[in-house]
Design an enzyme around this catalytic site. Structure first.
Site, PDB file in Angstrom:
ATOM      1  N   GLN A  10       0.832  -1.200   0.000  1.00  0.00           N
ATOM      2  CA  GLN A  10       0.000   0.000   0.000  1.00  0.00           C
ATOM      3  C   GLN A  10       0.866   1.249   0.000  1.00  0.00           C
ATOM      4  OE1 GLN A  10      -3.264  -0.374   2.667  1.00  0.00           O
ATOM      5  NE2 GLN A  10      -3.893   1.754   2.491  1.00  0.00           N
ATOM      6  N   SER A  93       4.176  -6.263   2.902  1.00  0.00           N
ATOM      7  CA  SER A  93       2.861  -6.243   3.542  1.00  0.00           C
ATOM      8  C   SER A  93       1.807  -6.803   2.598  1.00  0.00           C
ATOM      9  CB  SER A  93       2.533  -4.824   4.014  1.00  0.00           C
ATOM     10  OG  SER A  93       1.384  -4.804   4.822  1.00  0.00           O
ATOM     11  N   LEU A  94       0.913  -5.968   2.061  1.00  0.00           N
ATOM     12  CA  LEU A  94      -0.050  -6.423   1.061  1.00  0.00           C
ATOM     13  C   LEU A  94       0.644  -7.205  -0.051  1.00  0.00           C
ATOM     14  CD1 LEU A  94      -2.597  -6.297  -0.855  1.00  0.00           C
ATOM     15  CD2 LEU A  94      -1.652  -4.096  -1.598  1.00  0.00           C
ATOM     16  N   ARG A 118      -9.192  -7.780   3.963  1.00  0.00           N
ATOM     17  CA  ARG A 118      -8.080  -7.397   4.835  1.00  0.00           C
ATOM     18  C   ARG A 118      -8.083  -5.892   5.057  1.00  0.00           C
ATOM     19  NH1 ARG A 118      -2.424  -5.913   3.789  1.00  0.00           N
ATOM     20  NH2 ARG A 118      -1.043  -6.713   5.437  1.00  0.00           N
ATOM     21  N   HIS A 202       0.227  -2.993  11.270  1.00  0.00           N
ATOM     22  CA  HIS A 202       1.335  -3.785  11.814  1.00  0.00           C
ATOM     23  C   HIS A 202       1.663  -3.427  13.271  1.00  0.00           C
ATOM     24  CE1 HIS A 202       1.958  -5.680   7.977  1.00  0.00           C
ATOM     25  NE2 HIS A 202       1.930  -4.498   7.406  1.00  0.00           N
ATOM     26  N   GLN A 251       1.631 -11.628  10.482  1.00  0.00           N
ATOM     27  CA  GLN A 251       2.073 -10.444   9.745  1.00  0.00           C
ATOM     28  C   GLN A 251       1.169  -9.250   9.996  1.00  0.00           C
ATOM     29  OE1 GLN A 251       0.646  -8.777   6.509  1.00  0.00           O
ATOM     30  NE2 GLN A 251       2.193  -9.420   5.022  1.00  0.00           N
TER      31      GLN A 251
END
Length: 314
Positions: A10, A93-94, A118, A202, A251
């Site tokens: 992102q 991440s994503l 998500r 996170h 994660q």
């Protein structure tokens, strides 16, 4: 040449993203249409013509970024006939979800729905305005940890991304993020910049999102990976579908160890080239800061994908 395919997270979204490959390649158009059908929502129109603020919403940005990456990869492999054989794959991440789709762990239709969920779950985990993130420029790993501990006894703010040497992102409740920004210089940190995000990604405050995600994991089909996937949560390779789900769960509320992941790919797997597939060049920039001398290339346009095809052969 030993290369890794890497996929952006992102922050790489922008209005107009993916339009060139959509218009140039039927296989790319099919991916965009599959995303729209899977989501029962005209994501393509939002990406090409929509309001940037709406596109930046987590629930929209995540499937949009994944869609462009997978469309670009399909152009490379199907339309251009490139045979990919990376040493490994990784995503920020994503982007880790995109890597899983690219490596055969998840079907695209399932993956794009999963990352929209998500994004929704992450946004819902904390009331709007209650959480935030900040980038620490010129901060070491230890500096970031000590700064957070100095203003938060119970982890109200904590490191969220270890991106590259001198760049750490912290995440948590807004008042504690603000305190960390105010105290950054006393820890020798050059700059602390508030990020334009709507939730403390996170961090421990994402655990409710992780629980909802785990419920969604059980509803879709998972396969073992065709390639090593370097997991954000521990910077180690994984292929087992069961282990992948466990690491994805963690994660959600754990720091992204991107610098460690890059180091592992180079030092333990012999990677000397990193090819970023999808919107933007954020990861290419981070890899450059992590290690000098690597071959780095970003591809999301027809011309760049053709260049990449020539690099990897096929």
């Amino acid at each position: 040449m030993s290369y890794s395919l890497i996929f952006p997270g992102q922050g790489s979204q922008s209005v107009g993203m993916g339009r060139e490959i959509y218009e140039a390649f039927p296989v790319a158009k099919e991916i965009f249409e599959e995303a729209d059908d899977s989501l029962s929502f005209n994501l393509t129109r939002l990406m090409f013509e929509g309001d940037e603020a709406e596109l930046t919403l987590t629930k929209n940005a995540q499937p949009a970024i994944m869609t462009v990456s997978i469309a670009a990869l399909r152009v490379l492999t199907d339309a251009m006939g490139a045979e990919i054989s990376p040493v490994c794959m990784a995503g920020h991440s994503l982007g880790e979800y995109t890597a899983l789709c690219a490596s055969g762990v998840l079907d695209f239709a399932d993956a794009v729905r999963l990352v929209r969920d998500r994004g929704t779950f992450m946004q819902e985990a904390v009331p709007a305005g209650a959480g935030g993130m900040a980038a620490l420029i010129g901060a070491s790993h230890d500096d970031a940890v000590k700064l957070c501990e100095s203003v938060a006894v119970n982890g109200e703010v904590s490191p969220a991304n270890f991106n590259c040497p001198g760049q750490v992102v912290i995440s948590g409740l807004t008042e504690f993020v603000d305190k960390a920004i105010e105290g950054a210089k006393s820890f020798g940190i050059k700059r602390a910049l508030k990020l334009s995000v709507s939730a403390p990604f996170h961090s421990q405050y994402m655990k409710p999102a992780a629980e909802k995600l785990r419920d969604e994991f059980a509803k879709i089909s998972w396969k073992d990976s065709n390639f090593d996937i370097i997991a954000n949560v521990d910077a180690k390779p994984v292929r087992s579908a069961k282990e992948i789900q466990s690491k994805l769960y963690a994660q959600t509320f754990s720091p992204v160890l991107w610098e460690n992941s890059v180091s592992f790919m180079i030092d333990s797997l012999g990677v000397d080239s990193f090819y970023e597939i999808g919107a933007g060049e954020v990861l290419a920039g981070l890899v450059k800061k992590c290690r000098k001398g690597m071959n780095i290339f970003s591809a999301s346009t027809p011309e760049k994908l053709e260049e990449l095809r020539a690099k990897i052969g096929g």
